[in-house]
Design a protein around this motif. Structure first.
Motif, PDB file in Angstrom:
ATOM      1  N   TYR A  80       0.830  -1.203   0.000  1.00  0.00           N
ATOM      2  CA  TYR A  80       0.000   0.000   0.000  1.00  0.00           C
ATOM      3  C   TYR A  80       0.864   1.254   0.000  1.00  0.00           C
ATOM      4  O   TYR A  80       0.528   2.251  -0.651  1.00  0.00           O
ATOM      5  CB  TYR A  80      -0.906  -0.026   1.228  1.00  0.00           C
ATOM      6  N   ARG A 127      -9.607  -7.481  -4.703  1.00  0.00           N
ATOM      7  CA  ARG A 127      -9.207  -6.096  -4.967  1.00  0.00           C
ATOM      8  C   ARG A 127     -10.099  -5.089  -4.262  1.00  0.00           C
ATOM      9  O   ARG A 127      -9.970  -3.892  -4.468  1.00  0.00           O
ATOM     10  CB  ARG A 127      -9.234  -5.821  -6.480  1.00  0.00           C
ATOM     11  N   SER A 132     -11.564  -2.380  -2.062  1.00  0.00           N
ATOM     12  CA  SER A 132     -11.005  -1.327  -1.211  1.00  0.00           C
ATOM     13  C   SER A 132     -12.152  -0.712  -0.416  1.00  0.00           C
ATOM     14  O   SER A 132     -13.060  -0.099  -0.991  1.00  0.00           O
ATOM     15  CB  SER A 132     -10.306  -0.258  -2.069  1.00  0.00           C
ATOM     16  N   TYR A 158      -6.860   5.842  -2.899  1.00  0.00           N
ATOM     17  CA  TYR A 158      -7.036   4.554  -2.215  1.00  0.00           C
ATOM     18  C   TYR A 158      -7.041   3.391  -3.204  1.00  0.00           C
ATOM     19  O   TYR A 158      -6.479   2.319  -2.921  1.00  0.00           O
ATOM     20  CB  TYR A 158      -8.333   4.564  -1.407  1.00  0.00           C
ATOM     21  N   CYS A 159      -7.660   3.579  -4.348  1.00  0.00           N
ATOM     22  CA  CYS A 159      -7.688   2.524  -5.353  1.00  0.00           C
ATOM     23  C   CYS A 159      -6.273   2.226  -5.855  1.00  0.00           C
ATOM     24  O   CYS A 159      -5.882   1.063  -5.996  1.00  0.00           O
ATOM     25  CB  CYS A 159      -8.595   2.934  -6.521  1.00  0.00           C
ATOM     26  N   LYS A 212      -3.422   2.775  -4.316  1.00  0.00           N
ATOM     27  CA  LYS A 212      -2.615   2.162  -3.267  1.00  0.00           C
ATOM     28  C   LYS A 212      -2.950   0.681  -3.081  1.00  0.00           C
ATOM     29  O   LYS A 212      -2.109  -0.108  -2.646  1.00  0.00           O
ATOM     30  CB  LYS A 212      -2.834   2.901  -1.944  1.00  0.00           C
ATOM     31  N   SER A 213      -4.178   0.307  -3.411  1.00  0.00           N
ATOM     32  CA  SER A 213      -4.590  -1.087  -3.212  1.00  0.00           C
ATOM     33  C   SER A 213      -4.072  -2.014  -4.307  1.00  0.00           C
ATOM     34  O   SER A 213      -4.141  -3.227  -4.178  1.00  0.00           O
ATOM     35  CB  SER A 213      -6.117  -1.180  -3.147  1.00  0.00           C
TER      36      SER A 213
END
Length: 954
Positions: A500, A753, A755, A819-820, A822-823
């Motif tokens: 992440y 996947r 998040s 956030y997407c 980093k995931s």
């Protein structure tokens, strides 16, 4: 029309906004009507209906000068013509006065005969003209082909002087002055192909001939007090250079001793009898004050003695700390400073929390965690910490930097200390030394040791350490790895928490991406051309692979890639051929018929011309480089066919690269002069971290071929800057594409996947964007999968469009993108990067353009951006690009019937069921490619708004 003197010229400029102009004399006759219209509209935009407030200053040579002067005069702008008089400069007659006499209307015209400047009488009249027109200009209009000719007094010289001008003065306060450069890409008789290489660091804006490139130049002028104080070492920065260290350790103690002795002797001798013995006693009395012996204050002594006693005590304190510094060592000293800094941060955090509790306000100070950790100390690490310490490049005005140095004897230790870094010696793979850096509380962590294996082990050690830290919140780790196998190992070895935070970067890949992703040259079709790479080290290999990955299209012949390699790169060439045998048609290393069918379609397509040629052609580099430009060389043969050439000189050393380029440029210049319509561009890898040296070299190389643009690239000061490593500008599109796919195919599926942060924000935005409710909220069982997907796409288009005008939606989009992104795994991030980079190929191949505006565009314009046929054609191209990316990364087609059962297992083996031709692709997968194409205008608009604060009109 009348002629004015220098004094009248100065009075005329008072309270006026000055527009300067410089341009080519040999602009193409057929281009004049289009240029005249462009210039007229630009001048109207600048004067904004108030021509009386403006003055245009220009020379009056034939061509561009005459055209711009006429357009300005027709708008009512006063035009001052700078005339080169043959009587003053007999060797430079160009008929200025004759052209003035032939003017049909002389209204609004004034002439000024230029004279030699007193400061430099050796200047040519063209240099003097550039001095005058750039000195007071707030705007500079240039009709220029964009090539640095190295010619003093030319248009390039005027642009350079304008960018570096410093005419504003400030006495008691700082001033910020903005100037505007308006560059019209203009062809000329000697070069029919303008260049945008000057704007290589901003590749995303589409450019073509007769487009305006507008650059805002901001100059900061410090007041006189600041200028005077800047001469003091370390003023305005938390830096302790060598001169300051000498002052603190030697000069300050010596100064205190001298003061104590002088004041002590004069004070003691003044209250005693004036005898020789008393004078000697005064000296010993003063010496005792230094050792604090007899330093008790007594009213019987005068003020000199009292001051000497204070200074003697100060000397003792200074000497104590110097002794402590030497006794403890530099590392302990820096660790103490680091401890003091962290203690101070905690204290300020407590004060902030108390104020927040009292005032019921949530304070979020910028100074929280305002330090970075750099693991390793080499040229890469030094350039990174130098950029971190630079107040002009960091929002926090220069962060503190902790360096973990594995080599105490490194030559960069002194340089790093001069930049104010705190250096801690220790091994990067040792948890005890890593713990000393407090990396878990740092703003950013950079792992850039000399060994990539050590970088991997360091990250794995960090990963193991943070598994025991519950409050770890750092989200910005960067590690330098170029080896693909090590990248894969790292990705499979770290936890999701570290993935992440971690970004893997390679300076060779980043550089190659920047050279190809946005096409620094003007975007003209056809896109096919010859690419020549000299040298096959890490950068040469990355350039070759990036050209195959990105230059994927079906409308034009495939580009030809020529690599000339020295003997030292022979093994790298053989290894490359073994690793990618499918790029060479004559190779017998791949006998899988199914795989051959896919690779033929992916890398050779439906091309009739030269379909049996290898995608990359390797040739040994001649010992005499000039032979590359001989008539029968492969380079000249491909240049004659394509008429477009990008030449990269990227040997291991910057000086070697420059040497090769200087050898072949005269030959290429001859070809360019014989064929002005040929598009020739040269790039020189120059990795030395000295910007002035690079600019000087670039100027000298350009002088060898004035009609071929030459650009240096790869300077470590830029390639290892925070901006280049983080790549926020280039990654913005990639993050949008990742979010687009996530919301279309993964949202609500509770897949691996998923998040939670993205789903939380998207739930909030559904209530703000009504169009999202149909596809995501209403559980209409009557809808088929295709109908539901269509509603989702319409909803996402409305979401992207509403973000252009709704700050809350825009904030939500930015959070979801973060956030997407980093995931994702690093492999998935790289896939989205390549899709984003190829976006510019797509819009260029179909001639799509837009203009920057302050107004929100109409949504209907987005729907008309592509025709249905274009979407279908580009869907095929997108799948070909995806195939190329996967195959080059080592993936192979899956053959079998149990894909859904063991999908993740097969992916771990780098097998994929979608590595097929587009016609063999399932219909629903074809639609996925179409859907990405439909989102392109929305992606571009949001990127412009986020990165530049501007809207675009399509």
């Amino acid at each position: 029309m009348h002629s004015i003197s220098s004094q009248e010229f100065k009075r005329l400029l008072k309270n006026k906004t000055v527009i300067g102009h410089s341009g080519h004399q040999d602009i193409l006759i057929n281009d004049i009507p289009a240029i005249r219209e462009k210039v007229h509209l630009k001048l109207e935009e600048i004067v904004n209906g108030k021509p009386e407030n403006f003055i245009l200053i220009t020379g009056f040579a034939k061509g561009a000068d005459e055209l711009v002067a006429n357009q300005a005069a027709s708008l009512g702008v006063v035009v001052i013509l700078l005339i080169i008089d043959e009587k003053i400069f007999p060797s430079y007659g160009q008929g200025d006065l004759e052209r003035v006499d032939k003017l049909e209307s002389k209204e609004n015209y004034t002439t000024l005969k230029i004279k030699p400047l007193k400061s430099n009488r050796d200047q040519t009249p063209y240099e003097i003209l550039n001095e005058i027109l750039t000195f007071k200009s707030s705007h500079l209009i240039t009709l220029w082909d964009g090539i640095d000719t190295g010619k003093l007094g030319g248009t390039w010289h005027a642009v350079k002087k304008f960018k570096n001008k410093s005419s504003a003065k400030s006495f008691f306060w700082d001033r910020k002055v903005q100037y505007t450069l308006h560059h019209l890409y203009t062809a000329r008789e000697k070069n029919a192909i303008p260049s945008a290489q000057s704007y290589l660091n901003h590749p995303i804006i589409p450019r073509s001939r007769h487009d305006w490139e507008t650059t805002i130049i901001t100059a900061y002028y410090k007041n006189l007090i600041t200028k005077a104080c800047k001469r003091i070492p370390g003023f305005g920065r938390n830096v302790f250079p060598i001169s300051t260290g000498i002052f603190l350790r030697f000069l300050l103690p010596l100064f205190l001793v001298c003061c104590v002795l002088v004041l002590g002797v004069t004070g003691h001798y003044g209250i005693e009898e004036k005898t020789w013995n008393e004078f000697l006693n005064s000296i010993f009395f003063s010496a005792n004050l230094i050792t604090l012996d007899g330093s008790i204050f007594d009213r019987t002594y005068n003020w000199q003695v009292q001051v000497a006693r204070i200074l003697g005590g100060s000397f003792t304190v200074v000497v104590f700390f110097i002794a402590l510094y030497f006794a403890s060592g530099k590392e302990v000293f820096y660790r103490f400073l680091f401890f003091k800094f962290r203690l101070w941060i905690r204290f300020k955090g407590g004060v902030s929390a108390f104020i927040s509790w009292v005032s019921f306000r949530n304070l979020n100070p910028k100074w929280t965690n305002s330090f970075a950790v750099v693991v390793g100390l080499n040229e890469m690490a030094y350039d990174i910490l130098k950029d971190l310490r630079n107040p002009s490049t960091i929002d926090t005005k220069g962060v503190k930097v902790v360096v973990l140095n594995p080599d105490p004897s490194s030559a960069f230790v002194g340089l790093a200390r001069n930049e104010g870094a705190w250096i801690i010696d220790g091994m990067p793979t040792n948890s005890a030394t890593l713990k000393k850096t407090y990396f878990q509380k740092a703003l950013q962590v950079f792992v850039v040791t000399n060994c990539e294996e050590e970088n991997v082990r360091c990250v794995m050690e960090l990963d193991q350490m943070i598994s025991n830290i519950k409050k770890h919140k750092n989200e910005d780790w960067f590690v330098h790895i170029q080896d693909r196998k090590l990248k894969q190992l790292l990705q499979q070895s770290i936890s999701g928490r570290t993935n992440y935070a971690l970004t893997v970067f390679s300076h060779a890949d980043n550089t190659a991406r920047r050279m190809f992703a946005g096409f620094p040259e003007l975007r003209e079709t056809p896109l096919s051309f010859a690419i020549t790479i000299v040298g096959f080290g890490a950068l040469g290999r990355s350039l070759a692979l990036k050209s195959i990955q990105q230059l994927v299209f079906s409308k034009f012949p495939l580009p030809r890639i020529l690599v000339f390699y020295p003997d030292s790169d022979a093994k790298a060439v053989e290894d490359f051929k073994k690793e990618y045998p499918y790029l060479f048609k004559e190779s017998e290393n791949h006998k899988d018929i199914n795989f051959n069918r896919v690779t033929d379609w992916t890398f050779y397509g439906e091309q009739d011309e030269g379909s049996t040629s290898d995608r990359i052609n390797f040739y040994p580099l001649p010992l005499i480089p000039q032979q590359l430009t001989h008539p029968h060389s492969p380079l000249i043969r491909y240049l004659s066919y394509f008429k477009k050439l990008k030449f990269f000189s990227c040997l291991h050393s910057g000086l070697e690269s420059a040497s090769i380029l200087t050898s072949i440029l005269p030959g290429l210049e001859r070809i360019k002069l014989e064929n002005p319509n040929y598009d020739l561009q040269a790039y020189c890898f120059y990795n030395f971290p000295d910007e002035k040296e690079e600019v000087y070299l670039e100027q000298k190389i350009n002088a060898l071929a004035p009609h071929i643009p030459v650009k240096c690239f790869g300077n470590y000061l830029y390639e290892f800057s925070c901006k280049a490593i983080q790549n926020k500008e280039a990654d913005h599109l990639a993050k949008q594409i990742a979010l687009w796919y996530y919301l279309l195919y993964d949202y609500g599926n509770r897949s691996v996947r998923t998040s939670l942060e993205v789903e939380k924000w998207f739930t909030k935005l559904i209530s703000k964007v009504k169009a999202l409710k149909v596809g995501y909220v209403s559980n209409n069982e009557a809808l088929t999968y295709d109908e539901e997907l269509k509603h989702k796409i319409d909803g996402l288009k409305n979401l992207w469009f509403q973000a252009l005008s709704d700050s809350y939606v825009l904030e939500g989009m930015e959070m979801m993108m973060r956030y997407c992104w980093k995931s994702l795994s690093e492999t998935d991030r790289e896939g989205n990067r390549q899709a984003a980079d190829h976006l510019w190929i797509k819009v260029t191949a179909y001639g799509k353009k837009w203009v920057v505006s302050d107004q929100v565009p109409e949504k209907a314009s987005f729907e008309k951006f592509w025709s249905k046929k274009e979407v279908e054609d580009l869907g095929l191209i997108e799948h070909r690009r995806w195939n190329a990316m996967k195959i080059l990364d080592g993936w192979r087609p899956f053959v079998g019937n149990d894909w859904k059962t063991y999908k993740e297992t097969y992916k771990a083996q780098k097998l994929h069921n979608l590595l097929v031709t587009f016609n063999d692709l399932p219909a629903n997968e074809q639609f996925k490619d179409y859907h990405q194409i439909e989102g392109i205008p929305y992606f571009i608009s949001l990127m412009y708004l986020d990165q530049y604060g501007k809207q675009i009109l399509i």
